[in-house]
Write a protein that holds these residues in place. Sequence first.
Motif, PDB file in Angstrom:
ATOM      1  N   SER A  74      61.293   7.102  58.932  1.00 10.97           N
ATOM      2  CA  SER A  74      61.904   7.681  57.737  1.00 10.97           C
ATOM      3  C   SER A  74      62.610   8.977  58.100  1.00 10.97           C
ATOM      4  N   VAL A  75      63.699   9.261  57.382  1.00 13.22           N
ATOM      5  CA  VAL A  75      64.397  10.542  57.509  1.00 13.22           C
ATOM      6  C   VAL A  75      64.335  11.234  56.154  1.00 13.22           C
ATOM      7  N   ILE A  76      63.672  12.373  56.114  1.00 14.61           N
ATOM      8  CA  ILE A  76      63.563  13.160  54.888  1.00 14.61           C
ATOM      9  C   ILE A  76      64.688  14.182  54.898  1.00 14.61           C
ATOM     10  N   MET A  77      65.629  14.058  53.973  1.00 16.84           N
ATOM     11  CA  MET A  77      66.765  14.971  53.889  1.00 16.84           C
ATOM     12  C   MET A  77      66.531  15.978  52.778  1.00 16.84           C
ATOM     13  N   LEU A  78      66.772  17.248  53.093  1.00 16.71           N
ATOM     14  CA  LEU A  78      66.514  18.326  52.147  1.00 16.71           C
ATOM     15  C   LEU A  78      67.733  19.227  52.012  1.00 16.71           C
ATOM     16  N   ALA A  79      67.976  19.691  50.800  1.00 26.33           N
ATOM     17  CA  ALA A  79      69.128  20.554  50.508  1.00 26.33           C
ATOM     18  C   ALA A  79      68.652  21.934  50.104  1.00 26.33           C
ATOM     19  N   GLU A  80      69.312  22.964  50.634  1.00 29.11           N
ATOM     20  CA  GLU A  80      69.013  24.347  50.252  1.00 29.11           C
ATOM     21  C   GLU A  80      70.306  25.027  49.813  1.00 29.11           C
ATOM     22  N   THR A  81      70.341  25.530  48.599  1.00 33.10           N
ATOM     23  CA  THR A  81      71.570  26.089  48.038  1.00 33.10           C
ATOM     24  C   THR A  81      71.831  27.516  48.518  1.00 33.10           C
ATOM     25  N   TYR A  82      73.119  27.846  48.596  1.00 33.47           N
ATOM     26  CA  TYR A  82      73.534  29.216  48.910  1.00 33.47           C
ATOM     27  C   TYR A  82      74.727  29.602  48.023  1.00 33.47           C
ATOM     28  N   THR A  83      74.736  29.129  46.815  1.00 40.53           N
ATOM     29  CA  THR A  83      75.854  29.327  45.890  1.00 40.53           C
ATOM     30  C   THR A  83      76.241  30.802  45.788  1.00 40.53           C
ATOM     31  N   PRO A  84      77.507  31.146  46.007  1.00 39.34           N
ATOM     32  CA  PRO A  84      77.917  32.558  45.931  1.00 39.34           C
ATOM     33  C   PRO A  84      77.878  33.083  44.494  1.00 39.34           C
ATOM     34  N   GLN A  85      77.588  34.347  44.383  1.00 43.29           N
ATOM     35  CA  GLN A  85      77.592  35.007  43.073  1.00 43.29           C
ATOM     36  C   GLN A  85      78.912  35.716  42.811  1.00 43.29           C
ATOM     37  N   HIS A  86      79.860  35.563  43.725  1.00 44.05           N
ATOM     38  CA  HIS A  86      81.180  36.153  43.562  1.00 44.05           C
ATOM     39  C   HIS A  86      82.219  35.052  43.818  1.00 44.05           C
ATOM     40  N   ASP A  87      83.455  35.310  43.461  1.00 45.95           N
ATOM     41  CA  ASP A  87      84.542  34.355  43.695  1.00 45.95           C
ATOM     42  C   ASP A  87      84.941  34.427  45.172  1.00 45.95           C
ATOM     43  N   PRO A  88      84.662  33.408  45.960  1.00 45.94           N
ATOM     44  CA  PRO A  88      84.954  33.493  47.394  1.00 45.94           C
ATOM     45  C   PRO A  88      86.435  33.503  47.722  1.00 45.94           C
ATOM     46  N   MET A  89      87.293  33.183  46.747  1.00 45.35           N
ATOM     47  CA  MET A  89      88.727  33.163  47.009  1.00 45.35           C
ATOM     48  C   MET A  89      89.424  34.451  46.568  1.00 45.35           C
ATOM     49  N   ALA A  90      88.687  35.345  45.918  1.00 43.30           N
ATOM     50  CA  ALA A  90      89.304  36.591  45.449  1.00 43.30           C
ATOM     51  C   ALA A  90      89.821  37.437  46.603  1.00 43.30           C
ATOM     52  N   VAL A  91      89.121  37.430  47.729  1.00 39.97           N
ATOM     53  CA  VAL A  91      89.510  38.244  48.875  1.00 39.97           C
ATOM     54  C   VAL A  91      90.839  37.802  49.467  1.00 39.97           C
ATOM     55  N   LEU A  92      91.265  36.574  49.197  1.00 39.61           N
ATOM     56  CA  LEU A  92      92.532  36.094  49.748  1.00 39.61           C
ATOM     57  C   LEU A  92      93.725  36.864  49.179  1.00 39.61           C
ATOM     58  N   ALA A  93      93.513  37.537  48.061  1.00 44.68           N
ATOM     59  CA  ALA A  93      94.569  38.351  47.453  1.00 44.68           C
ATOM     60  C   ALA A  93      94.545  39.788  47.961  1.00 44.68           C
ATOM     61  N   GLU A  94      93.662  40.078  48.933  1.00 45.85           N
ATOM     62  CA  GLU A  94      93.563  41.416  49.516  1.00 45.85           C
ATOM     63  C   GLU A  94      93.859  41.307  51.012  1.00 45.85           C
ATOM     64  N   PRO A  95      95.125  41.285  51.387  1.00 41.84           N
ATOM     65  CA  PRO A  95      95.497  40.995  52.780  1.00 41.84           C
ATOM     66  C   PRO A  95      95.039  42.021  53.804  1.00 41.84           C
ATOM     67  N   ASP A  96      94.612  43.200  53.379  1.00 41.71           N
ATOM     68  CA  ASP A  96      94.114  44.189  54.338  1.00 41.71           C
ATOM     69  C   ASP A  96      92.612  44.063  54.559  1.00 41.71           C
ATOM     70  N   ARG A  97      92.008  43.039  53.934  1.00 40.72           N
ATOM     71  CA  ARG A  97      90.569  42.816  54.066  1.00 40.72           C
ATOM     72  C   ARG A  97      90.314  41.413  54.616  1.00 40.72           C
ATOM     73  N   ALA A  98      89.123  41.206  55.147  1.00 40.01           N
ATOM     74  CA  ALA A  98      88.795  39.958  55.831  1.00 40.01           C
ATOM     75  C   ALA A  98      88.049  38.997  54.923  1.00 40.01           C
ATOM     76  N   ALA A  99      88.417  37.727  55.033  1.00 41.33           N
ATOM     77  CA  ALA A  99      87.704  36.669  54.320  1.00 41.33           C
ATOM     78  C   ALA A  99      86.729  36.014  55.296  1.00 41.33           C
ATOM     79  N   ILE A 100      85.455  36.098  54.978  1.00 37.36           N
ATOM     80  CA  ILE A 100      84.389  35.508  55.788  1.00 37.36           C
ATOM     81  C   ILE A 100      83.721  34.419  54.962  1.00 37.36           C
ATOM     82  N   SER A 101      83.513  33.261  55.554  1.00 38.59           N
ATOM     83  CA  SER A 101      82.908  32.144  54.833  1.00 38.59           C
ATOM     84  C   SER A 101      81.578  32.555  54.207  1.00 38.59           C
TER      85      SER A 101
END
Length: 342
Positions: free
Chosen positions: A66-93
């Motif tokens: 048997s293979v027991i598959m488990l999921a662990e969430t890491y849902t961001p509490q901020h908009d991860p795409m907002a930084v793309l509008a700030e070109p002098d700052r870095a977007a990190i996954s």
Amino acid sequence: MKARLEAYAIEAGFASMGICRPDAVPELPDRLRTFIDAGMHGQMGWLADRMHWRADPAALWPEAKSVIMLAETYTPQHDPMAVLAEPDRAAISVYAQNKDYHDVVKKRLKKVGRWLIEQAPEAEIKVFVDTAPVMEKPLAQAAGLGWQGKHTNLLSRDLGNWFFLGAIFTTLDFEPDAPQVSHCGSCTACLDVCPTGAFPLPYRLDARRCISYLTIEHRGPVDPDLRARMGNRIYGCDDCLAVCPWNKFAVAGRDARLAARDDLIAPPLAELAALDDAGFRARFSGSPIKRIGRDRFVRNVAYAIGNSGDPRLIAAVSPLLDDPDPAVADAAHWAMSRLKED
């Protein structure tokens, strides 16, 4: 036993659990071979080197039932795409904005595994978190945790797509869960948003064009056409995850170690460009970012500076023109030429 195992896994911090047989995805060998033969794995030679195990989970540990598959969430509490509008700052996954998930999830898997052995001393287990030749996503779909979306990541109607996967292989023979089917419908949001066109077809990824691959796995200079499309993304890319409509069902993460550090949500590019090896190691101690090393990281930062269109960052990239690492120096010269054009 299965019901008690699931209850304990949830209590231990996982968000969801499902079970499948090791041979539940018989089409895996052909799918993986097609991907490798097309060269879409790029420089990730380890995918081809251990393909006989990766394509056949039953071969990895023949005694497993048997293979027991488990999921662990890491849902961001901020908009991860907002930084793309700030070109002098870095977007990190998002997944890399705090502790290394490999360590966090593996400890939790071992905890669940120990509980299982306490209940069934005859059982044997092996735990895997993204570091062994295990195709977690197809197995998770076979176990009913979700389905691989058109962006090839796993989606869930209950969790969205912000979650990690872990696997426990065991000699215990559990009743498998029903596999999931795709619920993407006609939606193409994840395909349309990709800055580099990394999806030649729905459900197929060409890693050689994926920003996550380019910033993390690719060694040496990146193709100039692709680096111009990377924007300010310096470690990974969340665009295809962030736009998925199923995220309206996303569940908040429960482990504070996976919550974003304030200094990694949108750090200034100039600050990151100044990191030497010691500074890089200190800043990213315990982070998955540490794995790529200072040189590859600063190479990515230089690309982002070149894409910023901000001449104020010339001072930040100038010291890198004579960097001992050829890829960093090349990136710095490219960035300088772009900024002087602007």
